[in-house]
Design an enzyme around this catalytic site. Structure first.
Site, PDB file in Angstrom:
ATOM      1  N   TRP A 134       0.896  -1.315   0.026  1.00  0.00           N
ATOM      2  CA  TRP A 134      -0.217  -0.191  -0.100  1.00  0.00           C
ATOM      3  C   TRP A 134       0.881   1.476   0.000  1.00  0.00           C
ATOM      4  CZ3 TRP A 134      -5.056   1.933   0.152  1.00  0.00           C
ATOM      5  CH2 TRP A 134      -5.137   3.177   0.607  1.00  0.00           C
ATOM      6  N   MET A 135       0.499   2.262  -0.718  1.00  0.00           N
ATOM      7  CA  MET A 135       0.810   3.680  -0.765  1.00  0.00           C
ATOM      8  C   MET A 135      -0.227   4.724  -0.540  1.00  0.00           C
ATOM      9  SD  MET A 135       3.209   5.515  -3.527  1.00  0.00           S
ATOM     10  CE  MET A 135       2.390   5.101  -4.960  1.00  0.00           C
ATOM     11  N   ASP A 137      -0.082   9.392   0.692  1.00  0.00           N
ATOM     12  CA  ASP A 137       0.302  10.575   0.462  1.00  0.00           C
ATOM     13  C   ASP A 137       1.801  10.551  -0.086  1.00  0.00           C
ATOM     14  OD1 ASP A 137      -1.965  10.556   1.936  1.00  0.00           O
ATOM     15  OD2 ASP A 137      -1.241  11.971   3.254  1.00  0.00           O
ATOM     16  N   GLN A 153       3.728   7.797   1.990  1.00  0.00           N
ATOM     17  CA  GLN A 153       3.060   7.000   3.124  1.00  0.00           C
ATOM     18  C   GLN A 153       3.123   5.523   2.550  1.00  0.00           C
ATOM     19  OE1 GLN A 153       1.193   8.732   6.104  1.00  0.00           O
ATOM     20  NE2 GLN A 153       3.366   9.310   5.611  1.00  0.00           N
ATOM     21  N   THR A 197       2.258  12.323   7.062  1.00  0.00           N
ATOM     22  CA  THR A 197       2.574  13.206   6.260  1.00  0.00           C
ATOM     23  C   THR A 197       3.308  14.487   6.829  1.00  0.00           C
ATOM     24  OG1 THR A 197       0.872  12.564   4.572  1.00  0.00           O
ATOM     25  CG2 THR A 197       1.644  14.764   4.339  1.00  0.00           C
ATOM     26  N   GLU A 315      -6.826  18.359   5.906  1.00  0.00           N
ATOM     27  CA  GLU A 315      -5.601  17.449   5.419  1.00  0.00           C
ATOM     28  C   GLU A 315      -4.885  17.963   4.649  1.00  0.00           C
ATOM     29  OE1 GLU A 315      -6.607  12.972   6.760  1.00  0.00           O
ATOM     30  OE2 GLU A 315      -7.278  13.491   4.876  1.00  0.00           O
ATOM     31  N   ASP A 348     -11.147  16.049   4.216  1.00  0.00           N
ATOM     32  CA  ASP A 348     -11.370  14.678   4.889  1.00  0.00           C
ATOM     33  C   ASP A 348     -12.621  14.415   4.693  1.00  0.00           C
ATOM     34  OD1 ASP A 348     -11.391  12.631   6.692  1.00  0.00           O
ATOM     35  OD2 ASP A 348     -10.823  13.761   8.479  1.00  0.00           O
TER      36      ASP A 348
END
Ligand code: DQQ
Length: 654
Positions: A134-135, A137, A153, A197, A315, A348
């Site tokens: 998983w990836m 930001d 991330q 982040t 965010e 968000d």
């Protein structure tokens, strides 16, 4: 050659040979100084050991984690399998960040029987993505000693969100990448819940500071400081977390889970630095500003950079200047005449990146939007498709501002786990102020993307009559760069009498909804029988004021026979000025379609998962589903090579 539509008409296509793909390797020595090369292999081995140990401890300690990973008796990790029906699990929200799993809008709840060739086809060829897992930001992008750095991330153990570390890759050209060891992992009380982040600031003496959000052992969102262990290392492999972390904790009145994602700093005339970060107060989205001399102690400035009622938690705020007079990008600290500031927030509440142009008053510490009706969160978006948590950086080597964005999946988590990876990063986009409209930015793929272009085909002045489709003989249409201009029949344009109120890409029937002047454009990822297709198109509607409004849309509703994938129709209006032709650029790369209208005034990114229109069966068509207007189009289409995105070749460097 033409056929009639609407949609699902079979016709003959010439049998065309597919264009072979190849990649362009980086130069042999990859520009690394010899002194740097030897320790890397040892480092990688030691690092992997420490990382494995760290993750095992973390996973054992984190019994509440929803990541579908188990530690077997022998210490090995395995991923839990999912049942056949889709039961989307919420990921991220209980940890205090936005929902990270894709929630289907429709579907019958039954997983499609994906096979390996379908799933492996979905992997992109020239978008950045890790080898697996998983990836989300993009973090701390920067240019340093000849290398572009991208941190991101990353979940090292599964294709779903969780256990977040900072992945790290470097590139000479923003296209070909070398994966490096993780830059930071959750190994301290101040980020044990995740290294979230953050952004890089390059100080005047050449030093780098990295500020990032950590989720503490008590799930409090704090800001931490890190810096490179060896600033003479162009690869910036080792990172040191400041021993006095955290450097910022939520101020009074701010919830401990609503305080995250620090920006790049900008300089004030008296030599201090300011950063902003997102939060909310009740349902008002806000950006707090801190001032610092040393990135260790901070003062919370009175007032806010900006606030917009009803927009919820902000965010990944981004704040940067754009020149209203020059072509190049501006370093983050620039302000003064001929400068506007972009304020961007990732909402968000709806998972979209909104921006607005405005003026930054350094003395007052506030930013004011040019048009309050188009304020952050209620007006323009960077991208009307799947695109979130973006971040820009200033690239001094080419004097430009470059934007990265996280493009998540719109398939089921079951499929992600099966294919072993989730998410890609957008093609990096150059961002400038649109001097012609004066009211928006332009986003355009960085020029380095053009180096991937292989053979091309030109099509001049093709007429696409109302209600027809035209196959484009370009061979396999899986990795393409498409540029096109459209002209609508003048008589039809002038002859339109009735106003069409309330056209909306998402709710007006998509590409099948016919009007006098649209839709027309491309069908990408279409199989020969058009049983699967993803239209990317314009639609022109007359407003009640007599003016024509142009919409730019992408319709994913027929993109796949699978039911367990998202199939939205995306889009918005696009400004078209007097005398301008309609123009579009589309980057097609397996499961991703990134489209830019009118030089990047409106952008749409789709993730699509065809079951038949893949590999050699993927074709490209023009279509015009208008009832009354012919369009003429001239286009150029390139086959695209694959990018080189590999682990750093440690052995080769010994
Ligand atoms: N992703 C990070 C947070 C940020 C969110 C966690 C946005 O720092 O707010 O992975 O996608």
């Amino acid at each position: 050659m033409e056929d009639t539509i609407p949609f699902l008409t079979t016709h003959d296509l010439e049998d065309v040979a597919s264009v072979p793909c190849s990649y362009i390797p980086l130069p042999d020595d990859a520009g690394i100084p010899a002194s740097r090369r030897k320790p890397l292999k040892g480092f990688l081995i030691i690092f992997s050991g420490i990382l494995f140990l760290g993750l095992s401890i973390m996973l054992i300690g984190d019994q509440g984690s929803k990541t579908p990973v188990i530690i077997d008796g022998d210490g090995s990790l395995s991923i839990l399998t999912f049942p056949e029906t889709i039961k989307p699990v919420s990921r991220g929200v209980s940890e205090g960040v936005s929902e990270k799993s894709f929630r289907l809008f429709s579907g019958d709840g039954v997983s499609y029987p994906w096979n390996n060739s379908m799933l492996s086809w979905q992997r992109t060829a020239f978008h950045f993505q890790p080898e697996m897992n998983w990836m989300n930001d993009p973090n701390g992008p920067m240019f340093y000693m000849g290398w572009y750095h991208l941190f991101y991330q990353y979940n090292p153990v599964a294709a779903v969100w969780g256990n977040i570390v900072w992945g790290h890759a470097v590139s000479r050209d923003l296209i070909h990448w070398l994966h490096l060891p993780f830059a930071m992992v959750p190994d301290s009380w101040f980020d044990i819940g995740g290294v979230w982040t953050g952004s890089a600031t390059l100080l005047h003496d050449g030093k780098i500071v990295m500020l990032y959000t950590g989720a503490t052992n008590e799930s409090v969102q704090v800001q931490n400081l890190a810096y490179p262990a060896d600033p003479s290392d162009p690869l910036l492999i080792d990172w040191v977390k400041y021993s006095g972390n955290p450097v910022l904790v939520p101020p009074p009145g701010i919830d401990i889970k609503d305080f995250r994602d620090p920006t790049t700093g900008w300089n004030t005339p008296d030599g201090k630095w300011r950063i902003t970060l997102g939060s909310k107060y009740n349902t008002t989205g806000i950006s707090l500003v801190y001032e610092t001399k040393d990135f260790i102690s901070y003062e919370l400035l009175e007032g806010l950079l900006h606030a917009v009622p009803g927009t919820g938690m902000w965010e990944c705020v981004d704040f940067f200047p754009v020149s209203t007079t020059r072509e190049d990008g501006l370093d983050t600290s620039v302000n003064g005449p001929g400068v506007k500031h972009v304020l961007k927030a990732s909402l968000d509440d709806d998972k979209h990146d909104y921006y607005a142009l405005g003026t930054y008053d350094q003395e007052m510490g506030i930013w004011t939007p040019d048009n309050p009706e188009q304020d952050v969160g209620i007006g323009m978006r960077y991208d009307y498709g799947k695109y979130y948590a973006s971040k820009t950086f200033y690239d001094p080597s080419k004097e430009r501002r470059v934007l990265w964005g996280w493009i998540g999946e719109t398939d089921s988590e079951t499929a992600d786990v099966e294919k072993g990876w989730a998410s890609v990063q957008s093609i990096p986009r150059m961002v400038v102020f649109d001097k012609k409209t004066g009211s928006n930015i332009l986003q355009w793929p960085v020029e380095e993307v053009d180096t991937l272009r292989l053979s091309s085909k030109d099509f001049d002045k093709i007429e696409v009559r109302a209600g027809s489709i035209v196959p484009l003989d370009v061979g396999t249409a899986t990795q393409l760069d498409i540029t096109a201009e459209f002209e609508v029949d003048k008589e039809a344009l002038e002859g339109i009498i009735e106003a069409e109120v309330g056209y909306n890409c998402s709710t007006s029937g998509g590409a099948a909804g016919r009007g006098a002047l649209g839709p027309f454009g491309f069908l990408v990822f279409a199989d020969e029988s058009l049983s699967e297709q993803t239209p990317v198109y314009f639609y022109i509607a007359k407003g009640t004021d007599g003016n024509l409004n142009t919409f730019f849309c992408a319709d994913d509703s027929r993109s796949s026979k699978a039911n367990d994938v998202g199939k939205q129709v995306y889009g918005s209006t696009v400004p078209v000025l007097d005398g301008e032709k309609l123009s579009v650029r589309i980057l097609v790369d397996h499961s991703i379609v990134e489209s830019f209208a009118q030089g990047g005034r409106t952008c749409i990114t789709s993730r699509v998962y065809p079951t038949e229109a893949i590999d050699g069966a993927a074709r490209l068509f023009l279509f015009n589903n208008a009832t009354g207007a012919s369009v003429t189009t001239s286009l150029k289409i390139w086959q695209m090579s694959s990018a080189f995105i590999h682990p750093f070749p440690a052995e080769k460097k010994m």
